[in-house]
Scaffold this motif. Structure first.
Motif, PDB file in Angstrom:
ATOM      1  N   GLU A  72       1.432 -40.769 -10.497  1.00  0.00           N
ATOM      2  CA  GLU A  72       1.959 -41.236  -9.213  1.00  0.00           C
ATOM      3  C   GLU A  72       2.603 -40.105  -8.418  1.00  0.00           C
ATOM      4  O   GLU A  72       2.619 -40.130  -7.185  1.00  0.00           O
ATOM      5  CB  GLU A  72       2.985 -42.352  -9.447  1.00  0.00           C
ATOM      6  N   VAL A  73       3.140 -39.104  -9.118  1.00  0.00           N
ATOM      7  CA  VAL A  73       3.807 -37.981  -8.445  1.00  0.00           C
ATOM      8  C   VAL A  73       2.796 -36.967  -7.922  1.00  0.00           C
ATOM      9  O   VAL A  73       2.869 -36.544  -6.765  1.00  0.00           O
ATOM     10  CB  VAL A  73       4.805 -37.291  -9.403  1.00  0.00           C
ATOM     11  N   HIS A  74       1.836 -36.565  -8.779  1.00  0.00           N
ATOM     12  CA  HIS A  74       0.928 -35.482  -8.383  1.00  0.00           C
ATOM     13  C   HIS A  74      -0.515 -35.919  -8.141  1.00  0.00           C
ATOM     14  O   HIS A  74      -1.310 -35.151  -7.588  1.00  0.00           O
ATOM     15  CB  HIS A  74       0.958 -34.333  -9.394  1.00  0.00           C
ATOM     16  N   GLY A  75      -0.882 -37.114  -8.570  1.00  0.00           N
ATOM     17  CA  GLY A  75      -2.224 -37.622  -8.302  1.00  0.00           C
ATOM     18  C   GLY A  75      -3.322 -37.006  -9.146  1.00  0.00           C
ATOM     19  O   GLY A  75      -4.513 -37.211  -8.879  1.00  0.00           O
ATOM     20  N   ILE A  76      -2.977 -36.262 -10.183  1.00  0.00           N
ATOM     21  CA  ILE A  76      -3.973 -35.606 -11.039  1.00  0.00           C
ATOM     22  C   ILE A  76      -4.293 -36.536 -12.210  1.00  0.00           C
ATOM     23  O   ILE A  76      -3.422 -36.823 -13.040  1.00  0.00           O
ATOM     24  CB  ILE A  76      -3.464 -34.254 -11.549  1.00  0.00           C
ATOM     25  N   THR A  77      -5.531 -36.989 -12.278  1.00  0.00           N
ATOM     26  CA  THR A  77      -5.913 -37.996 -13.265  1.00  0.00           C
ATOM     27  C   THR A  77      -6.503 -37.377 -14.525  1.00  0.00           C
ATOM     28  O   THR A  77      -6.937 -36.216 -14.531  1.00  0.00           O
ATOM     29  CB  THR A  77      -6.944 -38.964 -12.665  1.00  0.00           C
ATOM     30  N   ASN A  78      -6.569 -38.185 -15.574  1.00  0.00           N
ATOM     31  CA  ASN A  78      -7.189 -37.740 -16.820  1.00  0.00           C
ATOM     32  C   ASN A  78      -8.656 -37.403 -16.618  1.00  0.00           C
ATOM     33  O   ASN A  78      -9.166 -36.423 -17.176  1.00  0.00           O
ATOM     34  CB  ASN A  78      -7.046 -38.839 -17.882  1.00  0.00           C
ATOM     35  N   GLU A  79      -9.355 -38.212 -15.799  1.00  0.00           N
ATOM     36  CA  GLU A  79     -10.775 -37.988 -15.547  1.00  0.00           C
ATOM     37  C   GLU A  79     -11.009 -36.634 -14.858  1.00  0.00           C
ATOM     38  O   GLU A  79     -11.976 -35.925 -15.170  1.00  0.00           O
ATOM     39  CB  GLU A  79     -11.340 -39.123 -14.685  1.00  0.00           C
ATOM     40  N   PHE A  80     -10.134 -36.271 -13.952  1.00  0.00           N
ATOM     41  CA  PHE A  80     -10.261 -35.004 -13.238  1.00  0.00           C
ATOM     42  C   PHE A  80     -10.111 -33.817 -14.171  1.00  0.00           C
ATOM     43  O   PHE A  80     -10.746 -32.766 -13.978  1.00  0.00           O
ATOM     44  CB  PHE A  80      -9.203 -34.939 -12.129  1.00  0.00           C
TER      45      PHE A  80
ATOM     46  N   ARG B 139       2.506 -32.290   2.289  1.00  0.00           N
ATOM     47  CA  ARG B 139       2.964 -32.564   0.925  1.00  0.00           C
ATOM     48  C   ARG B 139       3.077 -34.076   0.678  1.00  0.00           C
ATOM     49  O   ARG B 139       4.156 -34.597   0.432  1.00  0.00           O
ATOM     50  CB  ARG B 139       4.310 -31.882   0.689  1.00  0.00           C
ATOM     51  N   ASP B 140       1.946 -34.790   0.734  1.00  0.00           N
ATOM     52  CA  ASP B 140       1.958 -36.210   0.411  1.00  0.00           C
ATOM     53  C   ASP B 140       2.158 -36.414  -1.091  1.00  0.00           C
ATOM     54  O   ASP B 140       2.835 -37.330  -1.530  1.00  0.00           O
ATOM     55  CB  ASP B 140       0.644 -36.872   0.855  1.00  0.00           C
ATOM     56  N   LEU B 141       1.530 -35.572  -1.886  1.00  0.00           N
ATOM     57  CA  LEU B 141       1.701 -35.563  -3.335  1.00  0.00           C
ATOM     58  C   LEU B 141       2.114 -34.157  -3.757  1.00  0.00           C
ATOM     59  O   LEU B 141       1.865 -33.184  -3.053  1.00  0.00           O
ATOM     60  CB  LEU B 141       0.384 -35.937  -4.039  1.00  0.00           C
ATOM     61  N   HIS B 142       2.749 -34.065  -4.919  1.00  0.00           N
ATOM     62  CA  HIS B 142       3.090 -32.756  -5.456  1.00  0.00           C
ATOM     63  C   HIS B 142       1.813 -32.036  -5.874  1.00  0.00           C
ATOM     64  O   HIS B 142       0.892 -32.644  -6.411  1.00  0.00           O
ATOM     65  CB  HIS B 142       4.008 -32.892  -6.673  1.00  0.00           C
ATOM     66  N   GLY B 143       1.759 -30.755  -5.619  1.00  0.00           N
ATOM     67  CA  GLY B 143       0.658 -29.909  -6.074  1.00  0.00           C
ATOM     68  C   GLY B 143       1.215 -28.535  -6.337  1.00  0.00           C
ATOM     69  O   GLY B 143       2.005 -28.016  -5.538  1.00  0.00           O
TER      70      GLY B 143
END
Length: 239
Positions: free
Chosen positions: A55-63, A151-155
């Protein structure tokens, strides 16, 4: 002086619970100027990413499935940082994760962050400069007029780039964020017009002289009358 502004994204909050790094972003500063060099890498953490972290960074397991593991990128990453001062917001968090990864590898070459780099914690610096105020990255962007609209999501890389701007503004002495050694204006005389804050800025001899506007006789008389009234009333002045 070489500095690396660094940020990471992780599977969760605590490396002692087995959480891992999934993204590293770094940008290079030399003598307080961005060089354009950066390091950016997504990493397969070899474990699941917590839902709260996604939810914070949007980086998924699939990615992350096809991304390299940390052991495959450690040499390139640590070589990029080696010998520099790391500039990190809430440094104990990121350094703790990096040290946990290095310890897990047991590499004789890369033992710990402290063995290869200095560390400057911009959160501690911000708390010293602005006690009792919010000092997260978004609050500092607002305070120092740094654009964080993307900066909508952390990256990790985006946050490192934003932190570089915030750090330079917060520590003063740098208002031009152009790349070191690069004239981005296309004007050969740009260096004569824009210099690092705190240095001497000399005006061109071809500039028109400043006009001097002098008070009229009526304005001078009105000023004297005002001072006289002020003295009668017991007031003090320095004019």
């Amino acid at each position: 002086m070489r500095q690396i502004v660094l940020d990471t994204e992780t599977t969760g909050l605590d490396p002692k619970s087995g959480h891992r790094i999934i993204e590293i972003g770094c940008v290079e500063l030399i003598n307080r100027k961005l060089t354009g060099r950066h390091y950016h890498q997504y990493i397969n953490p070899e474990r699941e990413v917590d839902d709260g972290a996604i939810e914070v960074h949007g980086i998924t397991n699939e990615f992350l499935v096809d991304k390299p593991v940390f052991s495959q990128v450690v040499d390139e990453f640590m070589t990029f940082c080696d010998g520099a001062e790391l500039v990190i917001h809430n440094a104990p968090f990121d350094v703790g994760f990096i040290d946990a990864e290095l310890k897990r590898l047991g590499s004789p070459r890369w033992q710990s962050v402290a063995a290869h780099c200095g560390v400057l914690d911009t959160l501690a610096l911000a708390r010293e400069k602005h006690p009792g105020q919010k000092n997260n990255l978004d609050a500092l962007c607002k305070r120092y007029f740094v654009d964080n609209s993307q900066r909508d999501l952390h990256g990790a890389l985006l946050d490192a780039e934003i932190l570089a701007d915030v750090y330079l503004m917060m520590t003063g002495g740098q208002t031009d964020l152009a790349l070191a050694g690069t004239d981005t204006s296309g004007d050969d005389d740009a260096d004569n017009e824009t210099q690092e804050a705190g240095s001497i800025r000399r005006l061109s001899a071809q500039r028109a002289p400043l006009s001097v506007v002098r008070a009229s006789a009526e304005e001078l008389q009105a000023h004297e009358e005002f001072l006289a009234e002020l003295e009668k009333a017991g007031g003090k002045h320095f004019w």
